[in-house]
Motif scaffolding. Sequence first.
Motif, PDB file in Angstrom:
ATOM      1  N   SER B 222      33.219  40.394  45.130  1.00 50.81           N
ATOM      2  CA  SER B 222      33.225  39.989  44.138  1.00 50.81           C
ATOM      3  C   SER B 222      33.915  40.266  43.219  1.00 50.81           C
ATOM      4  CB  SER B 222      31.583  40.245  43.623  1.00 50.81           C
ATOM      5  OG  SER B 222      31.117  41.495  44.002  1.00 50.81           O
ATOM      6  N   LYS B 223      34.534  41.507  43.520  1.00 51.31           N
ATOM      7  CA  LYS B 223      35.463  42.846  42.658  1.00 51.31           C
ATOM      8  C   LYS B 223      36.708  41.904  42.413  1.00 51.31           C
ATOM      9  CE  LYS B 223      37.837  45.460  46.224  1.00 51.31           C
ATOM     10  NZ  LYS B 223      37.846  44.612  46.499  1.00 51.31           N
ATOM     11  N   ASP B 224      36.552  41.060  43.532  1.00 48.50           N
ATOM     12  CA  ASP B 224      38.094  40.557  43.059  1.00 48.50           C
ATOM     13  C   ASP B 224      38.362  39.307  41.995  1.00 48.50           C
ATOM     14  OD1 ASP B 224      39.350  41.815  44.777  1.00 48.50           O
ATOM     15  OD2 ASP B 224      39.392  40.937  46.598  1.00 48.50           O
ATOM     16  N   MET B 225      37.117  38.868  42.231  1.00 46.71           N
ATOM     17  CA  MET B 225      36.933  37.873  40.827  1.00 46.71           C
ATOM     18  C   MET B 225      36.293  37.510  39.560  1.00 46.71           C
ATOM     19  SD  MET B 225      34.256  36.010  43.882  1.00 46.71           S
ATOM     20  CE  MET B 225      34.361  35.776  45.906  1.00 46.71           C
ATOM     21  N   GLY B 226      36.674  37.029  38.527  1.00 43.84           N
ATOM     22  CA  GLY B 226      36.805  37.434  37.419  1.00 43.84           C
ATOM     23  C   GLY B 226      35.411  36.421  37.146  1.00 43.84           C
ATOM     24  N   ASP B 227      34.907  36.736  35.861  1.00 44.20           N
ATOM     25  CA  ASP B 227      33.810  35.988  35.162  1.00 44.20           C
ATOM     26  C   ASP B 227      33.953  34.360  34.843  1.00 44.20           C
ATOM     27  OD1 ASP B 227      32.486  38.033  34.958  1.00 44.20           O
ATOM     28  OD2 ASP B 227      32.726  38.019  32.849  1.00 44.20           O
ATOM     29  N   ASP B 228      35.644  34.406  34.969  1.00 45.38           N
ATOM     30  CA  ASP B 228      36.126  32.567  34.454  1.00 45.38           C
ATOM     31  C   ASP B 228      35.674  32.099  36.049  1.00 45.38           C
ATOM     32  OD1 ASP B 228      38.064  33.577  36.267  1.00 45.38           O
ATOM     33  OD2 ASP B 228      39.592  33.260  34.565  1.00 45.38           O
ATOM     34  N   TYR B 229      35.500  32.370  37.349  1.00 38.09           N
ATOM     35  CA  TYR B 229      35.200  32.202  38.443  1.00 38.09           C
ATOM     36  C   TYR B 229      36.354  32.028  39.317  1.00 38.09           C
ATOM     37  CZ  TYR B 229      30.939  30.001  36.430  1.00 38.09           C
ATOM     38  OH  TYR B 229      30.028  29.577  35.143  1.00 38.09           O
ATOM     39  N   ARG B 230      37.249  32.798  38.803  1.00 36.65           N
ATOM     40  CA  ARG B 230      38.543  32.918  39.674  1.00 36.65           C
ATOM     41  C   ARG B 230      39.318  33.697  39.871  1.00 36.65           C
ATOM     42  NH1 ARG B 230      42.662  28.873  35.563  1.00 36.65           N
ATOM     43  NH2 ARG B 230      44.030  29.105  36.851  1.00 36.65           N
ATOM     44  N   LEU B 231      40.619  34.182  40.762  1.00 39.03           N
ATOM     45  CA  LEU B 231      40.244  35.433  40.982  1.00 39.03           C
ATOM     46  C   LEU B 231      41.395  36.217  40.466  1.00 39.03           C
ATOM     47  CD1 LEU B 231      42.020  34.926  45.499  1.00 39.03           C
ATOM     48  CD2 LEU B 231      39.714  35.465  44.448  1.00 39.03           C
ATOM     49  N   LYS B 232      40.971  37.892  40.266  1.00 38.81           N
ATOM     50  CA  LYS B 232      41.428  38.357  39.171  1.00 38.81           C
ATOM     51  C   LYS B 232      43.296  38.771  38.885  1.00 38.81           C
ATOM     52  CE  LYS B 232      37.500  41.352  38.666  1.00 38.81           C
ATOM     53  NZ  LYS B 232      37.072  42.543  39.188  1.00 38.81           N
ATOM     54  N   ALA B 233      43.462  38.141  37.654  1.00 37.64           N
ATOM     55  CA  ALA B 233      45.119  37.947  37.825  1.00 37.64           C
ATOM     56  C   ALA B 233      45.983  39.413  38.587  1.00 37.64           C
ATOM     57  CB  ALA B 233      45.899  38.401  36.289  1.00 37.64           C
ATOM     58  N   SER B 234      45.294  40.081  38.983  1.00 32.03           N
ATOM     59  CA  SER B 234      46.167  41.695  39.032  1.00 32.03           C
ATOM     60  C   SER B 234      45.511  41.053  40.985  1.00 32.03           C
ATOM     61  CB  SER B 234      44.952  42.710  38.903  1.00 32.03           C
ATOM     62  OG  SER B 234      43.382  42.450  39.102  1.00 32.03           O
ATOM     63  N   VAL B 235      45.208  40.116  41.087  1.00 32.26           N
ATOM     64  CA  VAL B 235      44.387  40.083  42.365  1.00 32.26           C
ATOM     65  C   VAL B 235      44.970  39.203  43.312  1.00 32.26           C
ATOM     66  CG1 VAL B 235      43.032  39.131  44.894  1.00 32.26           C
ATOM     67  CG2 VAL B 235      41.717  40.598  42.270  1.00 32.26           C
ATOM     68  N   LYS B 236      46.200  39.251  44.746  1.00 29.49           N
ATOM     69  CA  LYS B 236      47.090  38.385  45.424  1.00 29.49           C
ATOM     70  C   LYS B 236      45.588  37.963  46.252  1.00 29.49           C
ATOM     71  CE  LYS B 236      50.897  38.363  48.210  1.00 29.49           C
ATOM     72  NZ  LYS B 236      51.662  38.919  48.929  1.00 29.49           N
ATOM     73  N   PRO B 237      46.155  36.199  46.542  1.00 23.03           N
ATOM     74  CA  PRO B 237      45.124  35.200  46.926  1.00 23.03           C
ATOM     75  C   PRO B 237      45.893  35.367  48.580  1.00 23.03           C
ATOM     76  CG  PRO B 237      46.205  33.826  45.146  1.00 23.03           C
ATOM     77  CD  PRO B 237      47.298  35.609  44.963  1.00 23.03           C
ATOM     78  N   ALA B 238      44.959  36.109  49.138  1.00 17.86           N
ATOM     79  CA  ALA B 238      45.223  35.968  50.620  1.00 17.86           C
ATOM     80  C   ALA B 238      44.523  35.833  51.843  1.00 17.86           C
ATOM     81  CB  ALA B 238      45.406  38.320  50.705  1.00 17.86           C
ATOM     82  N   THR B 239      44.021  34.165  51.633  1.00 17.19           N
ATOM     83  CA  THR B 239      42.836  34.064  52.448  1.00 17.19           C
ATOM     84  C   THR B 239      43.557  32.274  52.725  1.00 17.19           C
ATOM     85  OG1 THR B 239      42.057  32.814  50.737  1.00 17.19           O
ATOM     86  CG2 THR B 239      40.977  35.037  51.385  1.00 17.19           C
TER      87      THR B 239
END
Lengths: 251, 251
Positions: B222-239
């Motif tokens: 959850s700390k990687d997820m924004g209120d807009d239902y997406r990964l936060k811009a600072s997070v590199k997708p890793a799945t």
Amino acid sequence: MNVLIVYAHPEPRSFNGAVKDIAVETLNAQGHTVVVSDLYAQGFDAIAGPRDVTQRLDPERFNLGHEQAHAAKTDSFAPAVQAEIDKLLAADFLILQFPMWWFSLPAILKGWIDRVFAFGVTYDFGRTWDNGVFTGRRAMLSFTASAPAAAFLPDGKNGDMERVLWPIHAGVLALCGYQVLEPQIAHGIPFVGEKAMLQMLDQYRKRLHTIDGETAMFFHDSKDMGDDYRLKASVKPATPAQHRGQRVHMV
Amino acid sequence: MNVLIVYAHPEPRSFNGAVKDIAVETLNAQGHTVVVSDLYAQGFDAIAGPRDVTQRLDPERFNLGHEQAHAAKTDSFAPAVQAEIDKLLAADFLILQFPMWWFSLPAILKGWIDRVFAFGVTYDFGRTWDNGVFTGRRAMLSFTASAPAAAFLPDGKNGDMERVLWPIHAGVLALCGYQVLEPQIAHGIPFVGEKAMLQMLDQYRKRLHTIDGETAMFFHDSKDMGDDYRLKASVKPATPAQHRGQRVHMV
């Protein structure tokens, strides 16, 4: 054309029911022949197993693929399965209408696939992908999802919707030869409210008027695939689930 | 620990049955408590719907999530559903054992999830991912696939297995808080022959001895997820299913 809508929702007055009704009405008005398999209303038995056939190849040990192939050869599917096979084989356009539950199909619809997409009927050795049984026919998923569209964007918390749909798009439909149209998705049901839901119905109605002219999604065909079960080295992977990058979950 | 194996195969003498037996035997010998839900043997009803509850919130119109939440509050799940919920809530380690059919679960096992992973029981508003009900517990898929492993490599004709499994790994297990272990996959069943199948059983037995020490697969929390239902811009997708590239199938 002949259209088969396989509809899976426990509540006739659901939004899914309304979407199904719109499709029946719109496609009928265009002169198409529309057949609906209403799985909940039919009380469709969704459990693949010995009940699928009236005559066993091996009465001692049940192997689904073997028994399906045998039933295909000996015309011995259980009547409820054969009735659905007949509808499926008659359809030029297949629509699966359902609520997305757990990123996938409701069990009653998955069971319709397990039982009706029988080995020896909808696929066989060498009869898959562009050599598949349904080559030249079209199929489409139409479904509701409670999460908003943003959650299924490429960087959405739920993952990219086109990757989420791969097991159905590729693993069921394209694998059996269908041209697969882009899915019809109603996001945020019921949270978006009645006005938005009516707009979605209207958009679907409009889409159905011109759906004959739509371009299907791309899947690699047999000429791209090597004898080693992989894409040929010369082929650039061009689908949501094929790539030449590193795996991140599995070794 | 308490282990629940949910086993879904129509034939007790199948390879899936043997894999399940190995797990029961090995985990029991280590002193764990193992419970098996043998869905075919139980005749488990896989169809989510009005039969799931003994008391309706809305007798006129059936909404699965609403009725599940109501049943959770009023203790009114149907006995067959409640029995499975009890087993699930008692388990520290959940193993789903099944033949992969159509890149997914057999319907009877999907239905077990549809009915038993009930809203208000296994998830709720704000109780998902690392805030989920099963945080600290572990889960694993163990399954057979008739296709060889090569067909599910990143450039395999069937697509990358880790993307194929995303709807179950992420959409069911990680979403409910489980630490998800790498899947146990038996490829090419039954084409690989008896010797290879016995080796697979042996490899699984060995794995189970040290499975306590395994590292779970990574999912964004959850700390990687924004209120807009997406990964936060600072997070590199890793799945396997999250990325910032172009979509290829959907607009």
